[in-house]
Design a protein around this motif. Structure first.
Motif, PDB file in Angstrom:
ATOM      1  N   SER A  73       0.835  -1.204   0.000  1.00  0.00           N
ATOM      2  CA  SER A  73       0.000   0.000   0.000  1.00  0.00           C
ATOM      3  C   SER A  73       0.868   1.253   0.000  1.00  0.00           C
ATOM      4  O   SER A  73       0.589   2.225  -0.713  1.00  0.00           O
ATOM      5  N   PHE A 117       1.116   4.004  -3.011  1.00  0.00           N
ATOM      6  CA  PHE A 117       0.818   5.413  -2.730  1.00  0.00           C
ATOM      7  C   PHE A 117       1.939   6.322  -3.239  1.00  0.00           C
ATOM      8  O   PHE A 117       1.683   7.379  -3.823  1.00  0.00           O
ATOM      9  N   TYR A 138      -3.224   4.912  -6.635  1.00  0.00           N
ATOM     10  CA  TYR A 138      -4.120   4.997  -5.484  1.00  0.00           C
ATOM     11  C   TYR A 138      -5.110   3.833  -5.455  1.00  0.00           C
ATOM     12  O   TYR A 138      -5.588   3.448  -4.383  1.00  0.00           O
ATOM     13  N   ILE A 144      -5.757   1.658  -2.168  1.00  0.00           N
ATOM     14  CA  ILE A 144      -7.092   1.486  -1.591  1.00  0.00           C
ATOM     15  C   ILE A 144      -7.476   0.006  -1.544  1.00  0.00           C
ATOM     16  O   ILE A 144      -8.058  -0.468  -0.562  1.00  0.00           O
ATOM     17  N   CYS A 190      -8.145  -1.238   2.110  1.00  0.00           N
ATOM     18  CA  CYS A 190      -9.571  -1.360   2.393  1.00  0.00           C
ATOM     19  C   CYS A 190     -10.164  -2.719   2.037  1.00  0.00           C
ATOM     20  O   CYS A 190     -11.268  -3.048   2.479  1.00  0.00           O
ATOM     21  N   PHE A 222     -15.416   1.397  -7.686  1.00  0.00           N
ATOM     22  CA  PHE A 222     -13.993   1.727  -7.652  1.00  0.00           C
ATOM     23  C   PHE A 222     -13.559   2.488  -8.895  1.00  0.00           C
ATOM     24  O   PHE A 222     -12.626   3.293  -8.828  1.00  0.00           O
ATOM     25  N   ILE A 224     -14.286   5.987  -8.036  1.00  0.00           N
ATOM     26  CA  ILE A 224     -13.434   6.428  -6.927  1.00  0.00           C
ATOM     27  C   ILE A 224     -12.016   6.691  -7.428  1.00  0.00           C
ATOM     28  O   ILE A 224     -11.407   7.724  -7.128  1.00  0.00           O
ATOM     29  N   LEU A 225     -11.496   5.767  -8.222  1.00  0.00           N
ATOM     30  CA  LEU A 225     -10.135   5.909  -8.739  1.00  0.00           C
ATOM     31  C   LEU A 225     -10.041   7.059  -9.739  1.00  0.00           C
ATOM     32  O   LEU A 225      -9.021   7.752  -9.806  1.00  0.00           O
ATOM     33  N   THR A 265      -6.192   8.481 -10.703  1.00  0.00           N
ATOM     34  CA  THR A 265      -5.317   7.314 -10.663  1.00  0.00           C
ATOM     35  C   THR A 265      -4.698   7.051 -12.033  1.00  0.00           C
ATOM     36  O   THR A 265      -5.393   7.096 -13.058  1.00  0.00           O
TER      37      THR A 265
END
Length: 231
Positions: free
Chosen positions: A73, A77, A82, A86, A90, A139, A142-143, A148
């Motif tokens: 992770s 990052f 990302y 995640i 998560c 996702f 979100i990404l 991303t």
């Protein structure tokens, strides 16, 4: 006082060779490009070590995988992947924790660290497919919001990771097949990262090594399942 178990004693000759080869290939690729990102190197070495024990169904592999999830992770990052960050924080981290609990509760024999192979039931598909679709769509957006890099490939990594982790908790051999597909996606993802920074070659190579190890995992688990059915 109870003696601490040495998980390395259970590795057979082939597994020692495979593990040694995996470590050597990753280390060689790391120093070949003159990289100094030791977090990336440590992450890659942890990953292949976890897979060797996962192939045996040894819960020690799950413990190593939890540590791998944290370091991976961090590396993701730092590059800006990302989605991977995640996924591992998560999804992979809690799923590995759930797998560890599941594996500890289902030993193949009393007092052993080796997990009992589970059985996949058709009713699981009614849970897996809708969840996989919903997580993939969620996702993606979100990404996208996180800007991303390599969005489509990163989203595909979410899907293959989720399927693999879902099956891993159930302790079925097919989880290794899902991870094989995930390895292919991640080879592409980190190869694209190498175009910008060759220092990430160790991770691209490591997922190639993961592909070999996950193939061995599938063979081992299928063999163990067959032996269980013959009893």
């Amino acid at each position: 006082m109870k003696k601490i178990r040495n998980p390395f004693k259970n590795l057979n000759k082939f597994e020692w060779i495979l593990w040694t080869f995996s470590l050597a290939a990753i280390i060689a690729s790391f120093f070949a490009v003159g990289s100094s990102d030791y977090a990336t190197l440590a992450t890659s070495l942890l990953g292949v070590t976890a897979l060797i024990f996962a192939a045996k169904g040894d819960v020690f592999g799950m413990i190593i995988m939890l540590i791998f999830s944290l370091t991976y992770s961090f590396v993701s990052f730092m590059f800006g992947y990302y989605g991977e960050m995640i996924i591992y924080l998560c999804m992979q981290l809690p799923c590995c924790t759930a797998s560890l609990v599941s594996w500890l509760k289902h030993p193949s024999d009393k007092g052993t660290a080796e997990v009992k192979v589970g059985e996949f039931k058709k009713k699981y598909l009614a849970i897996l497919i809708p969840l996989a679709v919903a997580i993939t769509v969620a996702f993606y957006f979100i990404l996208q919001a996180f800007n991303t890099q390599n969005l489509i490939v990163s989203t595909l990594s979410v899907t293959t990771s989720f399927v693999a982790l879902f099956l891993m908790i159930l302790r079925v051999p097919a989880y290794a097949v899902a991870f094989i597909f995930n390895d292919i996606v991640l080879i592409v993802l980190w190869s694209l990262a190498c175009v910008q920074d060759i220092g990430y070659l160790a991770l691209a190579v490591s997922f190639g090594i993961f592909l070999i190890n996950d193939t061995y995992t599938f063979i081992c688990w299928t063999k163990r399942k067959r032996q269980l059915q013959e009893k």
